[in-house]
Design a protein around this motif. Structure first.
Motif, PDB file in Angstrom:
ATOM      1  N   GLU A   1      -6.719  -3.764  -6.849  1.00  0.00           N
ATOM      2  CA  GLU A   1      -7.977  -3.134  -7.267  1.00  0.00           C
ATOM      3  C   GLU A   1      -8.268  -3.297  -8.747  1.00  0.00           C
ATOM      4  O   GLU A   1      -9.379  -3.675  -9.138  1.00  0.00           O
ATOM      5  CB  GLU A   1      -7.927  -1.642  -6.914  1.00  0.00           C
ATOM      6  CG  GLU A   1      -9.147  -0.860  -7.353  1.00  0.00           C
ATOM      7  CD  GLU A   1      -8.955   0.639  -7.206  1.00  0.00           C
ATOM      8  OE1 GLU A   1      -9.962   1.367  -7.300  1.00  0.00           O
ATOM      9  OE2 GLU A   1      -7.807   1.074  -6.990  1.00  0.00           O
TER      10      GLU A   1
ATOM     11  N   GLU B   1       0.815  -1.212   0.000  1.00  0.00           N
ATOM     12  CA  GLU B   1       0.000   0.000   0.000  1.00  0.00           C
ATOM     13  C   GLU B   1       0.851   1.266   0.000  1.00  0.00           C
ATOM     14  O   GLU B   1       0.331   2.363  -0.208  1.00  0.00           O
ATOM     15  CB  GLU B   1      -0.938   0.014   1.213  1.00  0.00           C
ATOM     16  CG  GLU B   1      -2.038  -1.017   1.133  1.00  0.00           C
ATOM     17  CD  GLU B   1      -3.090  -0.787   2.200  1.00  0.00           C
ATOM     18  OE1 GLU B   1      -3.918   0.144   2.025  1.00  0.00           O
ATOM     19  OE2 GLU B   1      -3.090  -1.517   3.190  1.00  0.00           O
TER      20      GLU B   1
ATOM     21  N   ARG C   1      -5.037   0.541  -5.612  1.00  0.00           N
ATOM     22  CA  ARG C   1      -5.167   0.361  -4.172  1.00  0.00           C
ATOM     23  C   ARG C   1      -5.472  -1.094  -3.855  1.00  0.00           C
ATOM     24  O   ARG C   1      -5.770  -1.890  -4.739  1.00  0.00           O
ATOM     25  CB  ARG C   1      -6.299   1.247  -3.639  1.00  0.00           C
ATOM     26  CG  ARG C   1      -6.119   2.726  -3.935  1.00  0.00           C
ATOM     27  CD  ARG C   1      -7.335   3.527  -3.549  1.00  0.00           C
ATOM     28  NE  ARG C   1      -8.512   3.150  -4.315  1.00  0.00           N
ATOM     29  CZ  ARG C   1      -9.636   3.858  -4.354  1.00  0.00           C
ATOM     30  NH1 ARG C   1      -9.730   4.975  -3.663  1.00  0.00           N
ATOM     31  NH2 ARG C   1     -10.669   3.454  -5.063  1.00  0.00           N
TER      32      ARG C   1
ATOM     33  N   SER D   1       0.681   3.195  -3.433  1.00  0.00           N
ATOM     34  CA  SER D   1      -0.579   3.893  -3.699  1.00  0.00           C
ATOM     35  C   SER D   1      -0.750   5.082  -2.768  1.00  0.00           C
ATOM     36  O   SER D   1      -1.402   6.066  -3.115  1.00  0.00           O
ATOM     37  CB  SER D   1      -1.758   2.938  -3.564  1.00  0.00           C
ATOM     38  OG  SER D   1      -1.832   2.423  -2.256  1.00  0.00           O
TER      39      SER D   1
END
Length: 427
Positions: A74, A49, A60, A52
């Motif tokens: 995602e 993460e 994400r 992002s």
């Protein structure tokens, strides 16, 4: 599967055999797609993460199943959804249901893989368990697995609630206290029939419902006193509109010859009528953009000539005109032209309205792309991010190769899709 060429389809027995065999083939195919959806999700775990968080708009992590199921990247959902002919939103739920079963309901999942439980029934179980804790969902899996092939919606609900009460009594108590959030009034404004009618449903507190009943009855009676000859049901429906335009019942102030004064309504509709061949799929009817439905012209004419309606008229645009700007910012009329041409987000299978979407430079501005009619397209925010950060590319069709608003898309894995105003096909 038996061939239809060797069967007498006038024979009832042959028809039953054909239907049974076709259903078996369809169930097998759907199961293969569903298993592939779970494997696709497992093959695309969420990335770190940190990236992002540092680069806004990039991919994400996504939780598409319940607590304890793997997080996924995602943007992987969009490519799988496009491959099986679903919108991104529908694909999100489809892949999420498959992952919920594979990761959190292993007993039920094994029965799906074995062909013992239909996909549609397994999905109902997955959708009912997604918010459960790992402890509660384990109980559901244990109790449902043996008869998952035959249980109905009520049985699923009862099993889920019983497991939740046993494993998470505090959660169940909190949900009961939050039951008021289920109150709603839903107006299906995007499902308008040809005569301009829409359905409404709702769930109210009993006291509010009784007050509304009294108000509708009172206003319906007043409409009758004013000379309305419609049926009682129709007058009750009209009464809702009257109540919406004021916070009290009809007033009887006199004006001129003593006629009662009624509240006025303001009508905001984006209506498109085209007489060019092939440009209006609704024939001589009007296309109402903000409800995405057809409307017969007589109904539209009656609204526009109603003295109690305030009509908002917007300028007419020439859709064939090529507009452009020297700046990155998109002028209002150019933006409106793109919205009217594309109608929805132009990503494969997406149906989100263009009016609420971003307007994308197909060839980016910083790479020499112009701010012009043929280099702009409507993309919802999600699909705009995918195009910018995840390797999807697209281009408009050459003039004459398809109607305006037609685009050829290429996915990161080299799949090709043709999006036109009439839908999406594999290119």
């Amino acid at each position: 599967m038996a061939s239809t060429t060797n069967q007498d389809l006038r024979d009832p027995r042959s028809l039953l055999v054909l239907a049974r065999d076709a259903r078996m083939v369809a169930d097998d195919a759907e199961r293969s797609v569903f298993i592939a959806a779970a494997q696709w999700a497992l093959a695309h775990p969420a990335a770190d993460e940190w990236d992002s968080a540092c680069v806004p708009g990039t991919e994400r992590t996504l939780a598409i199943a319940g607590q304890g199921a793997p997080l996924v990247a995602e943007f992987c959902i969009d490519e799988f959804a496009a491959a099986i002919g679903l919108s991104s939103d529908a694909g999100h739920y489809y892949v999420g249901d498959a992952l919920e079963l594979a990761a959190r309901l292993p007993r039920c999942w094994r029965r799906v893989e074995a062909g013992e439980v239909a996909v549609w029934r397994a999905r109902k179980i997955a959708q009912a368990t997604r918010l459960l804790s790992p402890e509660a969902v384990a109980l559901v899996d244990q109790r449902l697995a043996s008869f998952a092939h035959s249980i109905g919606g009520r049985g699923i609900e009862q099993t889920v609630r019983a497991a939740e009460a046993e494993a998470d009594p505090e959660v169940l108590r909190a949900r009961r206290e939050a039951a008021d959030d289920k109150r709603h009034v839903t107006i299906y404004s995007r499902h308008v029939d040809f005569h301009g009618r829409v359905d409404i449903e709702g769930a109210l507190d009993l006291a509010d419902a009784l007050d509304l009943e009294d108000a509708l009855a009172a206003v319906a009676a007043q409409l009758k006193d004013l000379g309305c000859t419609e049926s009682l049901d129709a007058r009750r429906a009209m009464a809702l509109g009257e109540l919406a335009r004021r916070d009290h019942a009809l007033t009887f102030e006199s004006a001129g010859m003593g006629e009662p004064v009624r509240s006025k309504r303001t009508l905001h509709l984006y209506v498109h009528i085209s007489h060019a061949p092939g440009q209006n799929p609704f024939g001589t009817a009007a296309r109402v953009e903000n409800t995405r439905t057809a409307l017969d012209l007589d109904t539209l004419r009656s609204w526009c000539t109603d003295p109690d309606t305030q009509l908002v008229v917007r300028p007419v645009l020439d859709m064939a005109e090529q507009r452009s700007s020297e700046s990155y910012e998109i002028p209002t009329l150019l933006r409106e032209q793109v919205i009217l041409r594309d109608v929805t987000c132009v990503f494969p299978h997406c149906t989100r309205p263009a009016r609420s979407a971003d307007i994308d430079h197909i060839v980016p501005w910083d790479e020499g792309g112009s701010t012009s009619t043929d280099n702009l397209a409507a993309l919802c925010r999600h699909h705009h991010r995918i195009k910018t950060h995840h390797g999807w590319t697209y281009e408009p069709l050459e003039p004459g190769a398809g109607p305006p608003g037609s685009y050829r898309w290429t996915s990161p894995h080299g799949q090709h899709y043709l999006r036109t105003p009439t839908g999406t096909t594999t290119a």
